[in-house]
Scaffold this motif. Structure first.
Motif, PDB file in Angstrom:
ATOM      1  N   GLN A 645     -20.153  22.202  16.273  1.00  0.00           N
ATOM      2  CA  GLN A 645     -20.212  21.879  17.695  1.00  0.00           C
ATOM      3  C   GLN A 645     -19.243  20.759  18.038  1.00  0.00           C
ATOM      4  O   GLN A 645     -18.582  20.790  19.080  1.00  0.00           O
ATOM      5  CB  GLN A 645     -21.638  21.464  18.083  1.00  0.00           C
ATOM      6  CG  GLN A 645     -22.627  22.613  18.030  1.00  0.00           C
ATOM      7  CD  GLN A 645     -24.061  22.134  18.210  1.00  0.00           C
ATOM      8  OE1 GLN A 645     -24.305  20.946  18.383  1.00  0.00           O
ATOM      9  NE2 GLN A 645     -24.988  23.067  18.149  1.00  0.00           N
ATOM     10  N   GLU A 646     -19.138  19.747  17.163  1.00  0.00           N
ATOM     11  CA  GLU A 646     -18.224  18.636  17.419  1.00  0.00           C
ATOM     12  C   GLU A 646     -16.779  19.123  17.463  1.00  0.00           C
ATOM     13  O   GLU A 646     -15.996  18.689  18.308  1.00  0.00           O
ATOM     14  CB  GLU A 646     -18.384  17.559  16.344  1.00  0.00           C
ATOM     15  CG  GLU A 646     -19.627  16.719  16.512  1.00  0.00           C
ATOM     16  CD  GLU A 646     -19.703  15.586  15.519  1.00  0.00           C
ATOM     17  OE1 GLU A 646     -18.723  15.410  14.762  1.00  0.00           O
ATOM     18  OE2 GLU A 646     -20.729  14.889  15.495  1.00  0.00           O
ATOM     19  N   VAL A 717     -15.030  12.744  32.441  1.00  0.00           N
ATOM     20  CA  VAL A 717     -14.995  14.112  31.929  1.00  0.00           C
ATOM     21  C   VAL A 717     -15.811  14.244  30.638  1.00  0.00           C
ATOM     22  O   VAL A 717     -16.494  15.248  30.424  1.00  0.00           O
ATOM     23  CB  VAL A 717     -13.531  14.533  31.696  1.00  0.00           C
ATOM     24  CG1 VAL A 717     -13.450  15.855  30.961  1.00  0.00           C
ATOM     25  CG2 VAL A 717     -12.798  14.644  33.019  1.00  0.00           C
ATOM     26  N   LEU A 718     -15.762  13.214  29.791  1.00  0.00           N
ATOM     27  CA  LEU A 718     -16.399  13.304  28.474  1.00  0.00           C
ATOM     28  C   LEU A 718     -17.901  13.620  28.541  1.00  0.00           C
ATOM     29  O   LEU A 718     -18.375  14.462  27.766  1.00  0.00           O
ATOM     30  CB  LEU A 718     -16.167  12.007  27.692  1.00  0.00           C
ATOM     31  CG  LEU A 718     -14.745  11.785  27.161  1.00  0.00           C
ATOM     32  CD1 LEU A 718     -14.649  10.448  26.450  1.00  0.00           C
ATOM     33  CD2 LEU A 718     -14.341  12.908  26.209  1.00  0.00           C
ATOM     34  N   TRP A 722     -19.434  16.769  26.423  1.00  0.00           N
ATOM     35  CA  TRP A 722     -20.296  16.491  25.272  1.00  0.00           C
ATOM     36  C   TRP A 722     -21.774  16.466  25.642  1.00  0.00           C
ATOM     37  O   TRP A 722     -22.629  16.344  24.766  1.00  0.00           O
ATOM     38  CB  TRP A 722     -19.896  15.166  24.648  1.00  0.00           C
ATOM     39  CG  TRP A 722     -18.539  15.206  24.019  1.00  0.00           C
ATOM     40  CD1 TRP A 722     -17.345  15.138  24.656  1.00  0.00           C
ATOM     41  CD2 TRP A 722     -18.241  15.364  22.633  1.00  0.00           C
ATOM     42  NE1 TRP A 722     -16.304  15.219  23.758  1.00  0.00           N
ATOM     43  CE2 TRP A 722     -16.837  15.364  22.490  1.00  0.00           C
ATOM     44  CE3 TRP A 722     -19.028  15.495  21.483  1.00  0.00           C
ATOM     45  CZ2 TRP A 722     -16.207  15.495  21.263  1.00  0.00           C
ATOM     46  CZ3 TRP A 722     -18.404  15.614  20.254  1.00  0.00           C
ATOM     47  CH2 TRP A 722     -17.003  15.630  20.155  1.00  0.00           C
ATOM     48  N   LYS A 723     -22.054  16.501  26.959  1.00  0.00           N
ATOM     49  CA  LYS A 723     -23.434  16.527  27.442  1.00  0.00           C
ATOM     50  C   LYS A 723     -24.241  15.331  26.909  1.00  0.00           C
ATOM     51  O   LYS A 723     -25.318  15.482  26.325  1.00  0.00           O
ATOM     52  CB  LYS A 723     -24.116  17.841  27.070  1.00  0.00           C
ATOM     53  CG  LYS A 723     -23.383  19.053  27.637  1.00  0.00           C
ATOM     54  CD  LYS A 723     -24.257  20.224  27.843  1.00  0.00           C
ATOM     55  CE  LYS A 723     -23.598  21.341  28.628  1.00  0.00           C
ATOM     56  NZ  LYS A 723     -22.156  21.456  28.550  1.00  0.00           N
ATOM     57  N   VAL A 724     -23.679  14.141  27.129  1.00  0.00           N
ATOM     58  CA  VAL A 724     -24.367  12.904  26.775  1.00  0.00           C
ATOM     59  C   VAL A 724     -24.322  11.987  27.991  1.00  0.00           C
ATOM     60  O   VAL A 724     -23.405  12.057  28.807  1.00  0.00           O
ATOM     61  CB  VAL A 724     -23.707  12.202  25.566  1.00  0.00           C
ATOM     62  CG1 VAL A 724     -23.892  13.012  24.304  1.00  0.00           C
ATOM     63  CG2 VAL A 724     -22.233  11.927  25.824  1.00  0.00           C
ATOM     64  N   GLN A 729     -21.607   6.359  22.879  1.00  0.00           N
ATOM     65  CA  GLN A 729     -22.196   6.878  21.646  1.00  0.00           C
ATOM     66  C   GLN A 729     -21.227   7.795  20.904  1.00  0.00           C
ATOM     67  O   GLN A 729     -21.377   8.019  19.704  1.00  0.00           O
ATOM     68  CB  GLN A 729     -23.473   7.654  21.966  1.00  0.00           C
ATOM     69  CG  GLN A 729     -24.567   6.813  22.617  1.00  0.00           C
ATOM     70  CD  GLN A 729     -25.747   7.655  23.050  1.00  0.00           C
ATOM     71  OE1 GLN A 729     -25.742   8.874  22.896  1.00  0.00           O
ATOM     72  NE2 GLN A 729     -26.773   7.010  23.599  1.00  0.00           N
ATOM     73  N   LEU A 730     -20.236   8.317  21.608  1.00  0.00           N
ATOM     74  CA  LEU A 730     -19.319   9.284  21.008  1.00  0.00           C
ATOM     75  C   LEU A 730     -18.298   8.583  20.127  1.00  0.00           C
ATOM     76  O   LEU A 730     -17.703   7.580  20.515  1.00  0.00           O
ATOM     77  CB  LEU A 730     -18.589  10.065  22.106  1.00  0.00           C
ATOM     78  CG  LEU A 730     -19.456  10.891  23.065  1.00  0.00           C
ATOM     79  CD1 LEU A 730     -18.586  11.545  24.110  1.00  0.00           C
ATOM     80  CD2 LEU A 730     -20.240  11.940  22.299  1.00  0.00           C
TER      81      LEU A 730
END
Length: 848
Positions: A645-646, A717-718, A722-724, A729-730
């Protein structure tokens, strides 16, 4: 023969001078902490406690190991007239943020304004009640209520406020809250709120003010010093009865009546922080006047326990009444003893007064005296007429010293925070807050406060607030320090030293892995995996190609790892240090074998100039051979799915970054791209002008704002990809932050190095880092740098066109807007949650 008896080493003693206090609870807490009471005349004690404010001369005479319980300049919010004056100024600047102070007039200066206000009320046939207080009064003395403003004397020093006629009532009584606040430092500002306190109730049932009850102070005033003289005052040993109760009980009462307790504490915290932000410019200026030469971030010799008196209206909105810099620590009742003992005991634990402080301070003074005596300065002064080479060396040395000082401050701050987190007790840190959005809001208010109260007198404070090093973490500073060392080696003509963690293949766990590798080889699976990943990346790259900003194109070398041994030690608190201290070799770990491959190279048009120097190297996780690997558990399968997924989300991020465009105001995307191409085609003409604009005309704040344009758009956008909720945290976002910091390195030299064929590349932060960086992540970083370069060129072009010349720093962009646009696409990596365009440049950047 007699045995020699070893004498036990005496333990250090912490002494406290409590001659200046009349409260017995302070002495009891001192004994409970194990401190020794010093003689009244002893001025060398570790702790000095005084009930009243101390003179600035006394603070200036203190040694660095000593602590005293008052800040200079705190009277700016603790005197009623000073608080009203400062709040009025702040309300003019930020009216929406300071709505918790009742409307106030200071007599005699504002007597006329008050009379005009009363006349307006009469015209509207409205009548309000006003509360009148002495300008420097305390304990409820001299307070009265009026409804007719004509009777007030015009020459007396008074404070007149609008009376809050609809307070929150409890059992029919009006009450206020005594909130205890601990300020441990003003440089930087640190505020703690005690999660308990006192609820002080009136002793007569409350009736809204009218002509008949204006003199009934037991009904309208909640001061303990006033109500204790009433025969109806109830002294009760339990916390849920009587005229004085605990805030702990009050929060339980709110919860039982279905009120939002979390919102209550958040509102209180915000009121306290905003009030102390008003005081911070005065306190910091006065403190530095008392302690000249003390570096920012060093241990504060002052601390203060403040008592905030807060009234709640019927909607539970808090209103600030006054602030006491010497709150009473009398213990007439058991509830007083319980609450105030906790306030003092937890405060002294947070201060972390140690027996070694005095010894260390004396040793430091001796070392500094020897340095001054023998002239052992860390940096030699630059002689007039020095060559360019000497000036560059001198600038590098100064930069390294600045970074080392900041690194020491950051590490000391981390150590302090660790101690505070362990010993907070019932305190909670409310500034700086953990919420980054809230912190940014408070910092904006702090900047406004400095501008309001110290405009023209404290430019150095403003520069410190805007210093980019102030927001950097230990890892970022270490990156910049290592970059300085690399530049210094190049300047001296030395060959690059090997940097990075050394492999430790002799460890038991490593030898076991090597033994396993004899029996099972993963070469075939490794080759197949690498070829498939390369083909996937080639397919992906062929999907979308676009023109970039080529300057010089040299093929990057991704096939060898430069290991560098840094002379800067990383502390345990730094994330990279944990990797560096790992006992396993980078090439001998089970399930994390770090083998280097040639990264998928970007198209020639997308490689920036920075790729012609020390390029970054990627490591990835090769799969183990099925023949020799044990059956994987559900956890490892879950991790594998997460890895896939990453990779997919990183690919989506790269796709979105490649689709982003910078648009010139009033022009289309095609016209904007042609403008950038025109600058590139005429680079010899524009190079000197762009360098002058970026490196000379713009200061560090404005340079950061240009890069923030890209940063803000990317950060919007991130979370959608990433749906966070929190992008920090990324891991990819942390990499981006390091790149932004590096591009701003040495006053913007980092970004300029990516334009020209000199200096150090931003990719060095990966070549010397033991952290994992994949080829896709590197391509994202390359695209990010390209966007920053294009953004600078577009801003430069716009400035040049609108002004004709850029001879000054104070450039005005007017109301123009720049857009960074993500064109529409219907490819594999299109995410439905991503908007097609994001505003990048808005009018808030107009003052660059």
């Amino acid at each position: 023969m007699k045995r020699k008896v070893r004498k036990k080493k005496k333990k250090g003693i912490i002494t406290a001078n409590v001659a200046g206090t009349k409260f017995e609870i302070v002495r009891l807490v001192i004994d409970e902490m194990g401190f020794m009471k010093a003689p009244d005349e002893d001025e060398t004690s570790n702790l000095i406690w005084c009930d009243s404010a101390v003179q600035q001369e006394k603070i200036s005479e203190l040694q660095n190991y000593q602590r005293i319980n008052h800040f200079p300049g705190m009277g700016e919010i603790c005197r009623k007239d000073f608080l009203a004056r400062n709040m009025t100024k702040m309300i003019k600047s930020r009216p929406l943020d300071y709505t918790f102070v009742p409307r106030t007039w200071i007599f005699p200066a504002e007597y006329t304004q008050f009379q005009n206000y009363v006349k307006e009320l009469k015209k509207k046939r409205k009548q309000k009640t006003f509360i009148v207080k002495p300008a420097n009064g305390a304990m409820g003395h001299g307070i009265s209520l009026i409804r007719n403003g004509d009777k007030l004397p015009s020459q007396d020093h008074l404070i007149v406020q609008e009376y809050i006629e609809k307070p929150f009532l409890m059992e029919g009584y009006k009450f206020d809250l005594r909130i205890y606040i601990l300020v441990t430092s003003c440089d930087p500002l640190k505020i703690f709120l005690y999660h308990d306190g006192l609820v002080r109730m009136g002793t007569e049932k409350y009736i809204p003010p009218n002509e008949s009850n204006l003199t009934q102070l037991y009904m309208h005033l909640t001061n303990y010093s006033v109500n204790k003289h009433n025969e109806r005052f109830e002294r009760d040993e339990t916390e849920n009865k009587g005229s004085k109760r605990s805030i702990k009980w009050f929060t339980e009462f709110l919860q039982a009546n279905e009120h939002d307790v979390a919102k209550f504490w958040n509102d209180i915290s915000e009121l306290v922080v905003k009030t102390l932000i008003v005081a911070e410019p005065h306190v910091l200026h006065a403190y530095r006047m008392c302690r000249p030469g003390q570096p920012p971030g060093s241990e504060s010799v002052c601390f203060e326990v403040l008592g905030f008196d807060i009234l709640l209206d019927r909607k539970l909105k808090p209103w600030l009444l006054e602030i006491n810099r010497a709150p009473s620590f009398g213990t007439d009742q058991k509830i007083d003893y319980d609450v105030k003992r906790g306030v003092l005991l937890n405060a002294l634990k947070l201060l972390n007064i140690r027996t070694s402080d005095k010894r260390r301070n004396l040793a430091k003074q001796k070392a500094e005296a020897q340095k001054r005596l023998y002239g052992q300065n860390s940096i030699k002064r630059l002689l007039p007429g020095s060559s360019d080479w000497e000036q560059q060396r001198h600038q590098l040395e100064r930069r390294k010293e600045e970074l080392k000082e900041r690194l020491a401050q950051v590490r000391k701050q981390v150590s302090k925070e660790e101690h505070e987190n362990r010993h907070m007790g019932n305190y909670r840190r409310i500034y700086p807050p953990d919420d980054k959005t809230l912190l940014e809001k408070y910092e904006n208010l702090l900047a406004v406060a400095f501008q309001t109260f110290l405009s023209g007198r404290a430019a150095s404070f403003q520069r410190e607030l805007n210093n980019p090093l102030k927001k950097m973490k230990e890892e970022d500073i270490l990156d910049l320090l290592e970059q300085c060392e690399i530049d210094d080696e190049k300047l001296m003509g030395k060959s690059a030293k090997s940097r990075g963690p050394k492999s430790l293949s002799s460890m038991p766990e490593s030898t076991e892995v090597i033994r396993r590798q004899k029996y099972c080889s993963s070469e075939s699976s490794y080759d197949s995996n690498s070829s498939s990943s390369e083909s996937d990346e080639k397919d992906y790259q062929n999907k979308k190609r676009e023109k970039q900003v080529p300057y010089n194109h040299k093929q990057p070398n991704h096939c060898k790892l430069i290991q560098q041994s840094s002379s800067i030690k990383r502390s345990v608190s730094c994330p990279r240090s944990i990797t560096a201290q790992s006992p396993l070799s980078a090439d001998s770990r089970p399930f994390s074998a770090q083998q280097m491959i040639a990264a998928a190279r970007p198209p020639s048009g997308s490689r920036s100039l920075s790729l012609n120097r020390a390029s970054s190297y990627q490591r990835y996780l090769p799969p183990t051979n099925d023949a020799c690997s044990e059956p994987q558990s559900s956890e490892s399968l879950q991790q594998l799915r997460t890895k896939e997924q990453e990779v997919d989300m990183t690919s989506q991020t790269l796709f979105v970054l490649k689709d982003m465009r910078i648009r010139f105001p009033g022009k289309s995307e095609v016209e904007s791209e042609l403008l950038i191409e025109d600058i590139i085609d005429n680079w010899k003409f524009h190079k000197a002008k762009v360098a002058s604009y970026w490196l000379i005309k713009l200061d560090s704040v404005k340079q950061r704002k240009i890069l923030d344009i890209v940063k803000t758009s990317v950060r919007t956008v991130l979370p959608r990809i990433w749906k966070v909720a929190d992008v920090e945290q990324l891991y990819l976002c942390r990499i981006f932050n390091r790149i932004f910091n590096h591009l701003l390195w040495n006053h913007g030299q980092g970004l300029w190095n990516s334009f020209c064929d000199s200096g150090s590349s931003w990719e060095n932060i990966f070549s010397k880092s033991p952290d994992l960086v994949t080829p896709l992540q590197l391509q994202c970083c390359q695209r990010l740098v390209e966007l920053c370069k294009q953004c600078l060129l577009m801003v430069y072009k716009y400035t040049n066109d609108t002004r004709g010349s850029f001879s000054g720093i104070g450039l005005d962009w007017g109301g123009a807007q720049f857009f960074m646009r993500t064109p529409s696409y219907n490819l594999k990596y299109n995410s439905p949650g991503i908007t097609r365009s994001s505003v990048l440049f808005t009018s808030r950047y107009g003052h660059l």
